[in-house]
Design a protein around this motif. Structure first.
Motif, PDB file in Angstrom:
ATOM      1  N   GLY A 143      -2.655   2.666  -1.511  1.00  0.00           N
ATOM      2  CA  GLY A 143      -3.934   1.437  -1.719  1.00  0.00           C
ATOM      3  C   GLY A 143      -4.439   0.376  -0.433  1.00  0.00           C
ATOM      4  N   HIS A 144      -2.610   0.661   0.270  1.00  0.00           N
ATOM      5  CA  HIS A 144      -3.281  -0.042   1.676  1.00  0.00           C
ATOM      6  C   HIS A 144      -4.543   0.578   3.067  1.00  0.00           C
ATOM      7  CE1 HIS A 144      -0.158  -3.079   1.768  1.00  0.00           C
ATOM      8  NE2 HIS A 144       0.642  -1.837   1.324  1.00  0.00           N
TER       9      HIS A 144
ATOM     10  N   GLU B 211       5.161   4.199  -2.318  1.00  0.00           N
ATOM     11  CA  GLU B 211       3.387   4.345  -3.522  1.00  0.00           C
ATOM     12  C   GLU B 211       2.218   3.641  -3.095  1.00  0.00           C
ATOM     13  OE1 GLU B 211       6.862   3.194  -3.879  1.00  0.00           O
ATOM     14  OE2 GLU B 211       7.669   4.968  -4.842  1.00  0.00           O
ATOM     15  N   LEU B 212       2.814   2.618  -2.431  1.00  0.00           N
ATOM     16  CA  LEU B 212       1.515   1.563  -2.096  1.00  0.00           C
ATOM     17  C   LEU B 212       0.501   2.063  -0.836  1.00  0.00           C
ATOM     18  CD1 LEU B 212       3.404  -1.921  -2.033  1.00  0.00           C
ATOM     19  CD2 LEU B 212       2.251  -0.589  -4.207  1.00  0.00           C
TER      20      LEU B 212
ATOM     21  N   LEU C 259       4.782  -7.690   4.921  1.00  0.00           N
ATOM     22  CA  LEU C 259       4.743  -6.127   4.942  1.00  0.00           C
ATOM     23  C   LEU C 259       6.091  -5.273   6.347  1.00  0.00           C
ATOM     24  CD1 LEU C 259       0.991  -5.468   3.898  1.00  0.00           C
ATOM     25  CD2 LEU C 259       2.854  -4.503   2.732  1.00  0.00           C
TER      26      LEU C 259
ATOM     27  N   ARG D 162       9.243  -6.064   4.768  1.00  0.00           N
ATOM     28  CA  ARG D 162       9.629  -5.020   3.802  1.00  0.00           C
ATOM     29  C   ARG D 162       9.739  -3.669   4.795  1.00  0.00           C
ATOM     30  NH1 ARG D 162      11.853  -2.403   0.041  1.00  0.00           N
ATOM     31  NH2 ARG D 162      11.677  -1.093  -0.992  1.00  0.00           N
TER      32      ARG D 162
ATOM     33  N   VAL E  54       5.320   1.331   5.715  1.00  0.00           N
ATOM     34  CA  VAL E  54       4.955   0.856   3.644  1.00  0.00           C
ATOM     35  C   VAL E  54       5.863   1.749   2.946  1.00  0.00           C
ATOM     36  CG1 VAL E  54       2.706  -0.131   4.330  1.00  0.00           C
ATOM     37  CG2 VAL E  54       2.616   1.646   3.866  1.00  0.00           C
ATOM     38  N   ASP E  55       5.988   1.546   1.460  1.00  0.00           N
ATOM     39  CA  ASP E  55       5.909   1.530   0.895  1.00  0.00           C
ATOM     40  C   ASP E  55       5.254   3.098   0.409  1.00  0.00           C
ATOM     41  OD1 ASP E  55       8.316   0.519  -0.559  1.00  0.00           O
ATOM     42  OD2 ASP E  55       7.275  -1.406  -0.841  1.00  0.00           O
TER      43      ASP E  55
ATOM     44  N   GLU F  71       0.840 -12.523   4.340  1.00  0.00           N
ATOM     45  CA  GLU F  71       1.377 -10.891   3.583  1.00  0.00           C
ATOM     46  C   GLU F  71       1.230 -10.219   4.963  1.00  0.00           C
ATOM     47  OE1 GLU F  71      -1.923  -7.649   1.582  1.00  0.00           O
ATOM     48  OE2 GLU F  71      -2.450  -9.214   2.582  1.00  0.00           O
TER      49      GLU F  71
ATOM     50  N   ARG G 219      -8.160  -0.348   1.983  1.00  0.00           N
ATOM     51  CA  ARG G 219      -8.509  -1.426   2.573  1.00  0.00           C
ATOM     52  C   ARG G 219      -9.557  -1.769   3.568  1.00  0.00           C
ATOM     53  NH1 ARG G 219      -3.455  -5.448   1.488  1.00  0.00           N
ATOM     54  NH2 ARG G 219      -5.238  -7.037   2.212  1.00  0.00           N
TER      55      ARG G 219
END
Length: 114
Positions: A57-58, A53-54, A92, A95, A50-51, A88, A61
């Motif tokens: 946040g992931h 920056e994210l 992902l 991405r 994943v990115d 979603e 969850r």
């Protein structure tokens, strides 16, 4: 999405191929050996990049955690049934594929970018 739907989606991405490694892991990669997703053969664990920056946040969850051995490269992991909706999850995975493609030399990126 189930295991086979994830596998089909990953293989439909440009230049994607599948290998079996480490005694029971389906590895989806581009450009020979650049991994973008891992799927346990028992179908219970999915991991992907994943990115940066994210990432935090992931992993905050429910049902999503840092991927063992790959968290330093900003990979997340989740068990089936996956805690994300199909759309979603596809976004992902797409991405993740593009993050790996972006690290390839420019001449290798031709035909792999979405």
């Amino acid at each position: 999405m189930n295991q086979e739907a994830v596998a089909r989606f990953c293989l439909d991405l440009p230049g994607a191929r599948e290998d079996y490694k480490w005694g029971g892991v389906r590895v989806f990669s581009v450009a020979g050996s650049k991994m973008f997703a891992l799927l346990n053969l028992s179908g219970d664990t999915l991991s992907f990049k994943v990115d940066k920056e994210l990432f935090l946040g992931h992993v905050d969850r429910p049902g999503i955690r840092p991927a063992p051995y790959l968290a330093r490269a900003f990979w997340i992991s989740m068990n089936a049934p996956y805690p994300l909706g199909g759309e979603e999850l596809q976004d992902l995975l797409r991405r993740s594929h593009q993050l790996v493609v972006a690290k390839l030399p420019k001449r290798s990126q031709v035909g792999l970018l979405l």
